[in-house]
Design a protein around this motif. Structure first.
Motif, PDB file in Angstrom:
ATOM      1  N   ARG A 105       0.833  -1.203   0.000  1.00 61.00           N
ATOM      2  CA  ARG A 105       0.000   0.000   0.000  1.00 61.00           C
ATOM      3  C   ARG A 105       0.867   1.251   0.000  1.00 61.00           C
ATOM      4  N   GLY A 106       1.917   1.263   0.816  1.00 61.35           N
ATOM      5  CA  GLY A 106       2.812   2.422   0.876  1.00 61.35           C
ATOM      6  C   GLY A 106       3.499   2.695  -0.451  1.00 61.35           C
ATOM      7  N   VAL A 107       3.918   1.633  -1.141  1.00 60.21           N
ATOM      8  CA  VAL A 107       4.549   1.806  -2.454  1.00 60.21           C
ATOM      9  C   VAL A 107       3.546   2.428  -3.425  1.00 60.21           C
ATOM     10  N   PHE A 108       2.317   1.918  -3.432  1.00 59.68           N
ATOM     11  CA  PHE A 108       1.301   2.483  -4.325  1.00 59.68           C
ATOM     12  C   PHE A 108       0.978   3.932  -3.960  1.00 59.68           C
ATOM     13  N   GLU A 109       0.965   4.249  -2.669  1.00 60.38           N
ATOM     14  CA  GLU A 109       0.729   5.628  -2.253  1.00 60.38           C
ATOM     15  C   GLU A 109       1.852   6.537  -2.733  1.00 60.38           C
ATOM     16  N   ALA A 110       3.096   6.067  -2.654  1.00 55.18           N
ATOM     17  CA  ALA A 110       4.244   6.868  -3.108  1.00 55.18           C
ATOM     18  C   ALA A 110       4.173   7.103  -4.613  1.00 55.18           C
ATOM     19  N   VAL A 111       3.862   6.048  -5.361  1.00 53.97           N
ATOM     20  CA  VAL A 111       3.721   6.193  -6.807  1.00 53.97           C
ATOM     21  C   VAL A 111       2.574   7.152  -7.119  1.00 53.97           C
ATOM     22  N   GLY A 112       1.484   7.014  -6.391  1.00 47.48           N
ATOM     23  CA  GLY A 112       0.332   7.883  -6.594  1.00 47.48           C
ATOM     24  C   GLY A 112       0.633   9.339  -6.280  1.00 47.48           C
ATOM     25  N   ALA A 113       1.535   9.590  -5.336  1.00 45.54           N
ATOM     26  CA  ALA A 113       1.893  10.965  -4.990  1.00 45.54           C
ATOM     27  C   ALA A 113       2.530  11.687  -6.173  1.00 45.54           C
ATOM     28  N   PRO A 121      -1.527  18.282  -1.302  1.00 49.98           N
ATOM     29  CA  PRO A 121      -0.072  18.446  -1.195  1.00 49.98           C
ATOM     30  C   PRO A 121       0.642  17.093  -1.306  1.00 49.98           C
ATOM     31  N   ARG A 122       1.613  17.029  -2.177  1.00 52.60           N
ATOM     32  CA  ARG A 122       2.356  15.796  -2.438  1.00 52.60           C
ATOM     33  C   ARG A 122       3.049  15.280  -1.171  1.00 52.60           C
ATOM     34  N   TRP A 123       3.511  16.186  -0.325  1.00 54.37           N
ATOM     35  CA  TRP A 123       4.226  15.764   0.871  1.00 54.37           C
ATOM     36  C   TRP A 123       3.324  14.983   1.825  1.00 54.37           C
ATOM     37  N   SER A 128       2.136   9.762   4.200  1.00 55.36           N
ATOM     38  CA  SER A 128       1.273   8.604   4.389  1.00 55.36           C
ATOM     39  C   SER A 128       1.939   7.334   3.863  1.00 55.36           C
ATOM     40  N   ALA A 129       2.565   7.442   2.695  1.00 53.87           N
ATOM     41  CA  ALA A 129       3.268   6.290   2.114  1.00 53.87           C
ATOM     42  C   ALA A 129       4.407   5.840   3.016  1.00 53.87           C
ATOM     43  N   ALA A 130       5.176   6.790   3.514  1.00 53.89           N
ATOM     44  CA  ALA A 130       6.309   6.453   4.375  1.00 53.89           C
ATOM     45  C   ALA A 130       5.848   5.776   5.660  1.00 53.89           C
TER      46      ALA A 130
END
Length: 188
Positions: A105-113, A121-123, A128-130
């Motif tokens: 999920r975190g990887v997908f959130e990072a890619v989605g950012a 805000p991207r941060w 959330s991904a981190a």
């Protein structure tokens, strides 16, 4: 007349809150036992689900899906067997699976950012991904401690929820028995 669930029984709100507080204290006091008990409960649910799927497979209206229902039922029965007869291993395994899910999920959130055009805000998305990845790695690295941590958080949540229900119940009682609702003298 409008039905208001809060006014139907302030006593039940207080009782539910007290039970949640007791559960929260027990979960925090014995987190390993709580994790094992949750695994056992999941095992009995899987047992019920497996038996239900197999019974459903032999109902007249499930002609085309019998094989799948039996297969799902057998898998649920196998999972239930392991959960009931080895709940500690089940709790650790479920925590490990949760950890893998959080990492993915975190990887997908990072890619989605980086692929979103939204004004968010991207941060915040990266934070959330981190957090998802960090929690996932912690669960995978030490699933036993992760299961205990989940039990403690469940206990804290139950304590807060229980305290809120007790407070709501007592506030409703105070409102119902306050001076506005005092018995008025009956005129002869």
């Amino acid at each position: 007349m409008e039905w208001d669930w809060l006014n139907t029984g302030w006593k039940m709100l207080v009782v539910r809150g007290a039970i949640a507080i007791v559960f929260g204290i027990l979960a925090i006091s014995w987190p390993r036992s709580t994790a094992i008990a949750l695994a056992l409960l999941w095992g009995f649910w899987a047992l019920t689900d497996g038996v239900g799927s197999i019974v459903q497979a032999f109902q007249p209206e499930s002609r085309g899906s019998r094989v799948w229902l039996v297969l799902i039922g057998v898998i649920a029965l196998i999972a239930a067997f392991f959960a009931i007869f080895s709940p500690a291993v089940t709790a650790v395994t479920l925590t490990w699976i949760l950890g893998i899910w959080l990492i993915v999920r975190g990887v997908f959130e990072a890619v989605g950012a980086f692929s979103t055009n939204m004004a968010t805000p991207r941060w915040l998305l990266l934070l959330s991904a981190a957090l998802s990845i960090l929690l996932g790695v912690l669960f995978v690295a030490n699933p036993g401690a992760g299961a205990v941590g989940i039990a403690v958080w469940l206990g804290i949540t139950a304590l807060v929820w229980g305290a809120a229900f007790v407070a709501i119940g007592l506030a409703i009682r105070r409102e119902l028995t306050g001076p506005r609702h005092a018995a008025r003298p009956v005129m002869p």
